[in-house]
Design an enzyme around this catalytic site. Structure first.
Site, PDB file in Angstrom:
ATOM      1  CD  GLU A  89      -2.238  -1.070   2.958  1.00 15.23           C
ATOM      2  OE1 GLU A  89      -2.834  -2.071   3.344  1.00 15.23           O
ATOM      3  OE2 GLU A  89      -2.102  -0.057   3.638  1.00 15.23           O
ATOM      4  CB  CYS A 102       2.084   6.981   4.194  1.00 16.79           C
ATOM      5  SG  CYS A 102       2.400   5.715   5.411  1.00 16.79           S
ATOM      6  CB  CYS A 109       5.459  -5.780   9.705  1.00 14.85           C
ATOM      7  SG  CYS A 109       6.603  -5.065  10.912  1.00 14.85           S
ATOM      8  CB  CYS A 113       2.934  -3.791  16.977  1.00 13.90           C
ATOM      9  SG  CYS A 113       4.672  -3.320  16.838  1.00 13.90           S
ATOM     10  CB  CYS A 116       0.226  -2.939  13.968  1.00  8.45           C
ATOM     11  SG  CYS A 116       0.667  -2.553  12.261  1.00  8.45           S
ATOM     12  N   GLY A 156       5.368  -2.524   7.241  1.00  9.79           N
ATOM     13  CA  GLY A 156       6.750  -2.969   7.400  1.00  9.79           C
ATOM     14  C   GLY A 156       7.555  -2.137   8.372  1.00  9.79           C
ATOM     15  CB  SER A 188       8.034   5.706  11.385  1.00  3.54           C
ATOM     16  OG  SER A 188       7.431   5.182  12.543  1.00  3.54           O
ATOM     17  CB  SER A 211       6.397   3.161  16.948  1.00  3.39           C
ATOM     18  OG  SER A 211       6.110   3.579  15.636  1.00  3.39           O
ATOM     19  CG  LEU A 212       7.684   5.939  23.701  1.00  8.36           C
ATOM     20  CD1 LEU A 212       8.934   5.098  23.930  1.00  8.36           C
ATOM     21  CD2 LEU A 212       7.876   7.346  24.287  1.00  8.36           C
ATOM     22  CG  ASN A 287      -7.471   4.056  11.400  1.00 11.25           C
ATOM     23  OD1 ASN A 287      -8.677   3.899  11.217  1.00 11.25           O
ATOM     24  ND2 ASN A 287      -6.715   4.841  10.676  1.00 11.25           N
ATOM     25  CB  CYS A 330      -0.689   0.510   9.423  1.00 11.48           C
ATOM     26  SG  CYS A 330       1.025   0.693   9.275  1.00 11.48           S
TER      27      CYS A 330
END
Ligand code: SAH
Ligand code: SF4
Length: 340
Positions: A89, A102, A109, A113, A116, A156, A188, A211-212, A287, A330
């Protein structure tokens, strides 16, 4: 056969030398590829047939194709089919400062996470440079626009495809290539510490986002498996090193998840963690996806969280929501794409 868009200008200079041509041919070829945007090597007019035939023998210019396009307010979401049938994407956002794209860096990936969608689709492979780059050219053509900003925040983990990502950045940053300023490029990462170290040594002037998503290890462990390998203390130490070396401000991404990381206490803890660090926090509305048990925070809680950070002199913004209703988060489009 290699794809021509995988090549840096220096590599093309070497190539032309290898075939007994002058290195300036590389600059000419770059112009055809990135300024004149040819669709076929036959469009080249300042090289003779022998050279063009040789280039055709050695490289392909194969385009990846757009298989779907969704349009929302100020956002376009594209799904591309790659040469091997995989899909990736890219999301184009019309911002007040320009057009931001983006881009994805991997097919799937491996970071896993839990919140995600991309993490649910295990990494099948890294993207090649041309597969990150061609979406820029194709979308610019499709919408007849110029893309001014690129964020590596699609599917990814960029630092799990480090070499290709750095090469991609170099090519799009090159004034003879697409010429996107380093400060308009953001990479990122979920926090792959050894690659952040490499990134420091590479000295790129692009923006770094981390990405904390949590103010402490207990919460981060529940969101991101990578935290077990590189915990917050180690991550922050490395980020400080990066800031020291580059003098650049880092973005801390923080997805607001209802009842998980959005309390007043969490905001205070985050303020304490980031005090004195040259960064700004980007609070991201989650999201929600059909496969996820996580919920987005209430607006009131987001604003309360924001206020506490402000009171503690932490730079903070709330990210504008783009296309959440059209699966722009994502990995969502890819996850829902089924071949007919
Ligand atoms: N792998 C890299 C870059 C791609 S993810 C990284 O994790 O940083 C880009 C950003 O989108 C990350 O901050 C990620 O945490 C966030 N993200 C993932 N899923 C999301 C969702 N459903 N809603 C909002 N942000 C999401
Ligand atoms: Fe991968 Fe980033 Fe998604 Fe984590 S948030 S699974 S690192 S794409």
């Amino acid at each position: 056969m290699k794809n021509i868009y995988d090549y840096s200008i220096d590599e093309l200079k070497n190539y032309f030398q290898d075939i007994n041509e002058k290195p300036f041919r590389a600059v000419q070829l770059y112009e055809w590829l990135y300024k004149k945007r040819i669709n076929s090597f036959d469009e080249i007019t300042n090289m003779n047939k022998n050279i063009i035939n040789r280039i055709k023998e050695d490289f392909n210019l194969d385009e990846i194709t757009i298989v779907s396009k969704l349009q929302g307010k100020d956002v376009y979401k594209y799904l591309f089919k790659l040469r091997d049938g995989n899909t990736v994407e890219a999301v184009l956002m019309k911002q007040n400062y320009g057009n931001s794209l983006c881009v994805s860096t991997q097919v799937g990936c491996n970071m896993g996470c839990y919140f995600c969608e991309s993490g649910r689709l295990k990494r099948l492979r890294n993207l090649e440079v041309n597969e990150m780059l061609l979406p820029i050219l194709l979308i610019e053509k499709d919408l007849d626009i110029r893309i001014s900003h690129v964020v590596l925040m699609g599917i990814g983990e960029p630092f799990d495809n480090y070499d290709n990502v750095i090469k991609f950045i170099n090519i799009i940053n090159n004034p003879k290539g697409i010429d996107i300023g380093a400060r308009h490029i953001t990479v990122s990462t979920s926090g792959v510490v050894p690659q952040i170290e490499n990134f420091i040594n590479d000295g790129k002037q692009v923006n770094l986002a981390i990405s904390l998503h949590a103010p402490n290890d207990e919460i981060r462990n529940k969101l991101m498996p990578i935290n077990k390998a590189y915990n917050i203390a180690l991550l922050i130490k490395t980020i400080k090193k990066y800031i020291e070396a580059t003098n650049r401000r880092v973005t801390m991404e923080y997805i607001m998840l209802k009842g998980i990381n959005d309390s007043v206490q969490n905001a205070i803890e985050l303020s304490n963690l980031l005090r004195g660090i040259n960064c700004y926090v980007n609070l991201i509305p989650y999201n929600e996806t059909s496969n996820s048990k996580f919920k987005k925070s209430n607006n009131d809680d987001v604003m309360k969280f924001y206020d506490i950070l402000k009171q503690n002199h932490i730079n903070v913004t709330v990210r504008k929501e783009f296309g959440s209703k059209m699966m722009a988060a994502c990995g969502q489009l890819r996850a829902n794409y089924k071949e007919d």
